[in-house]
Design a protein around this motif. Structure first.
Motif, mmCIF file in Angstrom:
data_model
loop_
_atom_site.group_PDB
_atom_site.id
_atom_site.type_symbol
_atom_site.label_atom_id
_atom_site.label_comp_id
_atom_site.label_asym_id
_atom_site.label_seq_id
_atom_site.Cartn_x
_atom_site.Cartn_y
_atom_site.Cartn_z
ATOM 1 N N UNK A 234 1.504 3.295 6.669
ATOM 2 C CA UNK A 234 2.214 4.939 7.128
ATOM 3 C C UNK A 234 2.904 5.327 5.852
ATOM 4 N N UNK A 235 2.867 6.832 5.842
ATOM 5 C CA UNK A 235 3.648 7.441 4.908
ATOM 6 C C UNK A 235 4.799 7.659 5.643
ATOM 7 N N UNK A 236 6.044 8.558 4.865
ATOM 8 C CA UNK A 236 7.176 8.538 5.340
ATOM 9 C C UNK A 236 7.226 9.944 6.547
ATOM 10 N N UNK B 62 8.144 5.582 8.338
ATOM 11 C CA UNK B 62 7.012 5.559 9.081
ATOM 12 C C UNK B 62 7.006 4.021 9.914
ATOM 13 N N UNK B 63 6.160 3.749 10.697
ATOM 14 C CA UNK B 63 5.982 2.578 11.326
ATOM 15 C C UNK B 63 5.499 1.603 10.325
ATOM 16 N N UNK B 64 6.010 0.164 10.285
ATOM 17 C CA UNK B 64 5.419 -0.864 9.584
ATOM 18 C C UNK B 64 5.214 -1.897 10.554
ATOM 19 N N UNK B 65 3.776 -2.870 10.238
ATOM 20 C CA UNK B 65 3.491 -3.848 10.977
ATOM 21 C C UNK B 65 4.370 -4.878 10.722
ATOM 22 N N UNK B 66 4.747 -5.558 11.852
ATOM 23 C CA UNK B 66 5.584 -6.908 11.874
ATOM 24 C C UNK B 66 4.791 -8.109 12.243
ATOM 25 N N UNK B 67 3.959 -7.799 13.382
ATOM 26 C CA UNK B 67 3.134 -8.930 13.919
ATOM 27 C C UNK B 67 1.969 -8.427 14.340
ATOM 28 N N UNK C 33 4.931 14.437 11.937
ATOM 29 C CA UNK C 33 3.501 13.872 11.765
ATOM 30 C C UNK C 33 3.444 13.055 10.623
ATOM 31 N N UNK C 34 2.595 11.974 10.997
ATOM 32 C CA UNK C 34 2.561 10.780 9.888
ATOM 33 C C UNK C 34 0.991 10.607 9.690
ATOM 34 N N UNK C 35 0.724 10.336 8.405
ATOM 35 C CA UNK C 35 -0.713 9.995 7.888
ATOM 36 C C UNK C 35 -0.448 8.633 7.721
ATOM 37 N N UNK D 27 0.872 -1.332 0.007
ATOM 38 C CA UNK D 27 0.060 0.087 -0.093
ATOM 39 C C UNK D 27 0.945 1.132 -0.233
ATOM 40 N N UNK D 28 0.451 2.361 -0.750
ATOM 41 C CA UNK D 28 1.107 3.582 -0.794
ATOM 42 C C UNK D 28 0.273 4.714 -0.479
ATOM 43 N N UNK D 29 1.321 5.347 0.675
ATOM 44 C CA UNK D 29 0.780 6.553 1.588
ATOM 45 C C UNK D 29 1.886 7.657 1.295
#
Lengths: 114, 111
Positions: A105-107, B42-47, A89-91, A2-4
């Motif tokens: 999440x976006x960057x 950004x955070x990424x789901x791991x579990x 800030x994160x979207x 998915x892309x944000x």
């Protein structure tokens, strides 16, 4: 995956300034979120939305407005920026709401209010 | 107010060591997410672990969920330098509105 996409990546403004942070997702997700990240606080939910025209209040909404213009686009508005809003800030987006839905999440956008 | 939090803010270990971080909750939940955040991203789901799973593994990662004690843990076995990151737990105990995140644990793995 998915892309944000968030813009800008970095923003500097002065106290009292007007700032708009943009977020676009191309995942056809219904839900979009704005979080702020600060040392010692983790990620805190500002506002979220479950569709165009909808807005839900999060845990730290004071000083922030948000608008969801389309399914893809979610904006965060700071109309009178204050130094306390200096943050990362994160979207994020998700297909649905709640615990069973993974967030994408976006960057992030780094905002500095001088 | 924050209802979930990790019990450690930062951990420093050497490659090959095992590490465990914990997360506790003030309200009942049946699902816990663990996210990883690399520097500048950004955070990424791991579990994602549910109460009926009790334990879930993904490679060198192992998550547990104990609904009776309202706590979850994430373990990394034989940590490597690339495991250096901030790890967050999250869930939606506040009536299913949206994910609420803990404060995060910074894990630093040195050679």
């Amino acid at each position: 995956e998915a892309a944000v996409t968030q813009s800008p990546r970095n923003k500097v403004t002065v106290t009292g300034g007007n700032v708009t942070l943009s977020c676009r997702q191309t995942n056809s997700h219904n839900y979009m979120y704005w979080y702020r990240q600060d040392t010692g606080h983790g990620l805190r939910l500002i506002h979220y939305s479950y569709g165009a025209g909808n807005l839900q209040i999060g845990d730290v909404p004071d000083g922030y407005k948000a608008t969801r213009t389309t399914q893809e686009d979610f904006f965060l508005l700071l109309e009178l920026a204050s130094p306390s809003q200096t943050s990362l800030y994160f979207c994020a987006s998700s297909p649905g709401q709640g615990a069973n839905e993974r967030l994408f999440f976006g960057h992030g956008t780094k905002l500095s209010v001088l | 107010s924050q209802w979930g939090e990790e019990n450690l803010q930062a951990l420093s270990i050497q490659e090959g060591e095992d590490v465990t971080m914990n997360c506790s909750y003030k309200t009942y939940t049946t699902v816990v997410h663990w996210y990883r955040q690399d520097s500048g991203r950004g955070p990424a789901l791991i579990i994602l672990i549910r109460s009926n799973e009790r334990e879930k593994r993904s490679g060198r990662l192992r998550a547990t969920l104990d609904t009776s004690s309202q706590s979850s843990s994430l373990s990394i076995t034989a940590a490597q330098c690339e495991d250096t990151a901030v790890y967050f737990c999250a869930t939606d105990a506040q009536g299913g509105r949206a994910l609420i995140f803990g404060t995060g644990t910074t894990v630093s793995v040195s050679p």
